[in-house]
Design an enzyme around this catalytic site. Sequence first.
Site, mmCIF file in Angstrom:
data_model
loop_
_atom_site.group_PDB
_atom_site.id
_atom_site.type_symbol
_atom_site.label_atom_id
_atom_site.label_comp_id
_atom_site.label_asym_id
_atom_site.label_seq_id
_atom_site.Cartn_x
_atom_site.Cartn_y
_atom_site.Cartn_z
ATOM 1 N N CYS A 74 -1.425 -4.623 -4.102
ATOM 2 C CA CYS A 74 -0.205 -3.958 -4.578
ATOM 3 C C CYS A 74 1.037 -4.422 -3.826
ATOM 4 C CB CYS A 74 -0.307 -2.437 -4.477
ATOM 5 S SG CYS A 74 -1.439 -1.754 -5.686
ATOM 6 N N GLN A 127 -0.109 4.517 5.383
ATOM 7 C CA GLN A 127 -1.023 3.904 6.342
ATOM 8 C C GLN A 127 -0.758 4.390 7.757
ATOM 9 O OE1 GLN A 127 -3.560 2.060 5.463
ATOM 10 N NE2 GLN A 127 -3.018 1.664 3.332
ATOM 11 N N LYS A 173 -6.420 8.602 1.596
ATOM 12 C CA LYS A 173 -6.531 7.615 2.679
ATOM 13 C C LYS A 173 -6.779 8.303 4.022
ATOM 14 C CE LYS A 173 -3.390 4.398 0.414
ATOM 15 N NZ LYS A 173 -4.034 3.325 -0.320
ATOM 16 N N HIS A 205 4.881 -1.842 -0.840
ATOM 17 C CA HIS A 205 3.875 -1.561 -1.862
ATOM 18 C C HIS A 205 4.620 -1.339 -3.174
ATOM 19 C CE1 HIS A 205 0.861 0.909 -3.995
ATOM 20 N NE2 HIS A 205 -0.038 0.517 -3.108
ATOM 21 N N ASP A 249 7.452 5.432 3.825
ATOM 22 C CA ASP A 249 6.155 5.393 3.162
ATOM 23 C C ASP A 249 5.110 5.445 4.264
ATOM 24 O OD1 ASP A 249 4.391 2.851 1.156
ATOM 25 O OD2 ASP A 249 3.736 4.742 2.029
#
Lengths: 195, 455
Positions: free
Chosen positions: B408, B243, B266, B163, B240
């Site tokens: 992104c 998700q 999220k 991203h 990261d």
Amino acid sequence: MLAAAPSQGTCLRSRHAGCRTQFVAAPVVRPCLQRLVRRQCVCMSTAAQKVSDLPGSLQKIVGSFQMVPDPMARYKQLLFYAAKLPPMAVEQHQPENKVEGCVSQVWVVPELRDDGKVYWTADSDSQLTKGLAALLVLGLNGCSPAEILSVQPGFIEMLGLKQSLTPSRNNGFLNMFLKMQKLTLGLLSSTNGSS
Amino acid sequence: MDTIRGAAGPPSCSWTPPSQSSSRSWRRRAASVAEAPSSSVSGLGAAIRKDVPILEQSINGRPLVYLDNAATSQKPLAVIQAMDDYYRHYNSNVHRGVHTLSAKATTAYEEARGKVARFVGAASDREIVFTRNASEAINLVAMTWGMDNLKPGDEIILSVAEHHSNLVPWQLVAQKTGAVLKHVRLTDSQELDMQHLRELVTPSTKLISLVHVSNMLGAVLDVEAVVDAARSVGAKVLLDACQSVPHMAIDVRALGVDWIVASGHKAMAPTGIGFLWGRYELLETMPPWMGGGEMIQDVFLDHSTYAAPPARFEAGTPSIAEAIGLGAACDYLAGIGMEQVHAYEQEIGCYLYERLAALDKVTIYGPPPSAKRGRASLASFNVGGLHATDVSTLLDTAGVAVRSGHHCTQPLHRHLGIPASARASCYIYNTFQEVDLFIDALKETIDFFGEMGME
């Protein structure tokens, strides 16, 4: 009197969003020293451009869209326009012709012909976006530069295409229209410079 | 357009258990947890929907089918009420006040920090730094640890699938420090190539920063392989986890990384709140970034001393209501159980993938659900001959919300040779019926363009 391309923003005087600030040139002896002196605020809400003030070709397009009852039919109409758009040569897919801020790729190219009117070609890799570009091409084809520069973006709302007037990075249709006005202004200054 | 497809063979839905274990002790300690819905995994979506008010609405005369959860999630009533409650009853500035309201606000704020800490299996709540979002958290590490430690020639390993938030901050740091950026490629099945990672790692590698679960490909990272490669040269690892935190049980100690970042919005929490988890000993070495109130110890006119982490990295009045909302979201999700959440998402994600794969002319990116670590419950795809934006615009007329563009991940799209993609992403409140509605609407869309002569 030359009007510079309108810029969007919030009017400091009236606080209306989306007002256009027009720079108006003062008349001077030597045209090459045009100075942009007076700043007029053309507030959208108090002086909204009437459909009848639009160039005839654009009036027709706005009119035909206003008659279409539902979103799907409007999209069909856009695709129909996209199919009618004359093709653009791949060589014209250049950065200076590209509209910034579209998720899809859009190019517009103006041509100032001997009759003093501007003629357009446009292309996009997205069919709906191509339809929007075609709409603008059809609406602004054969217009004089002054006519093109006099159009306010308010007509976009009248189309019922849910395109907003917010000058954000993602507002492709508005950006396309503003690009066409900017290109028109460019045509004018290059012809003025050469005369 | 010759597009790359996932690994050969028909997709098969075999549920793979989550690879990270989770600590269960928070279940007993979680306060004011919403009533846990029915435990049947396949009924989870329908049960959760009742708690999420925004989902009951029509778009263009059709029921809303919200499949843009990878962009942001919807909020349960418990989270909305927690924030409303805060502003109605005890809003006050935190940390320095002595009066009752301030004490209540401070307690709630710090309790939220504790909830987040337990949610990710941190050793202590001192290891959670609240930020505005994951992007800010990555910038925090880049501008503090990065600027302090990186020298010309030092290497940072990223990937082609990152991203922008896990690319741009490192580009800025590399420009300023002379560090060098390297990027892991994809395998044929469109996962991050660990063999390539091992080839990229050298004694000059100081940091490996990779996406845990790709927001575009849905691929799940082999964290163990990454940590092994990093430790072999003494490099740090940043994950990261945007998700992954919302969708599976996370145990940072089991993962063995140095930092993780995630965004609250999220994970059924409000926007404006995210966090950085870091090993405490590491956080202690990081200098301040934003200066101001709260992050100091003593202030003089020409110098100051700084607070210990996490306060050191939280200048000014924090997003108190949002943090409390994040705490409530952790409670809500913990009440369901992240193993349940993950199990449901594997099922519905697999269903989404299979139904999409069965359509002619549709290309799905990323590995199949049968991949070793599974895949996320999202699918980025393209329909042959159509631009993703056209597809998503028409889907909207049918009430289906998906995202189109580059999500992104411009370098990833360039790497795959596509201008854009459409993406449908599920969460625990989506149902199998909604997936059916999406597929029906997609078929209608493809037919619509077919009729207009676009193939």
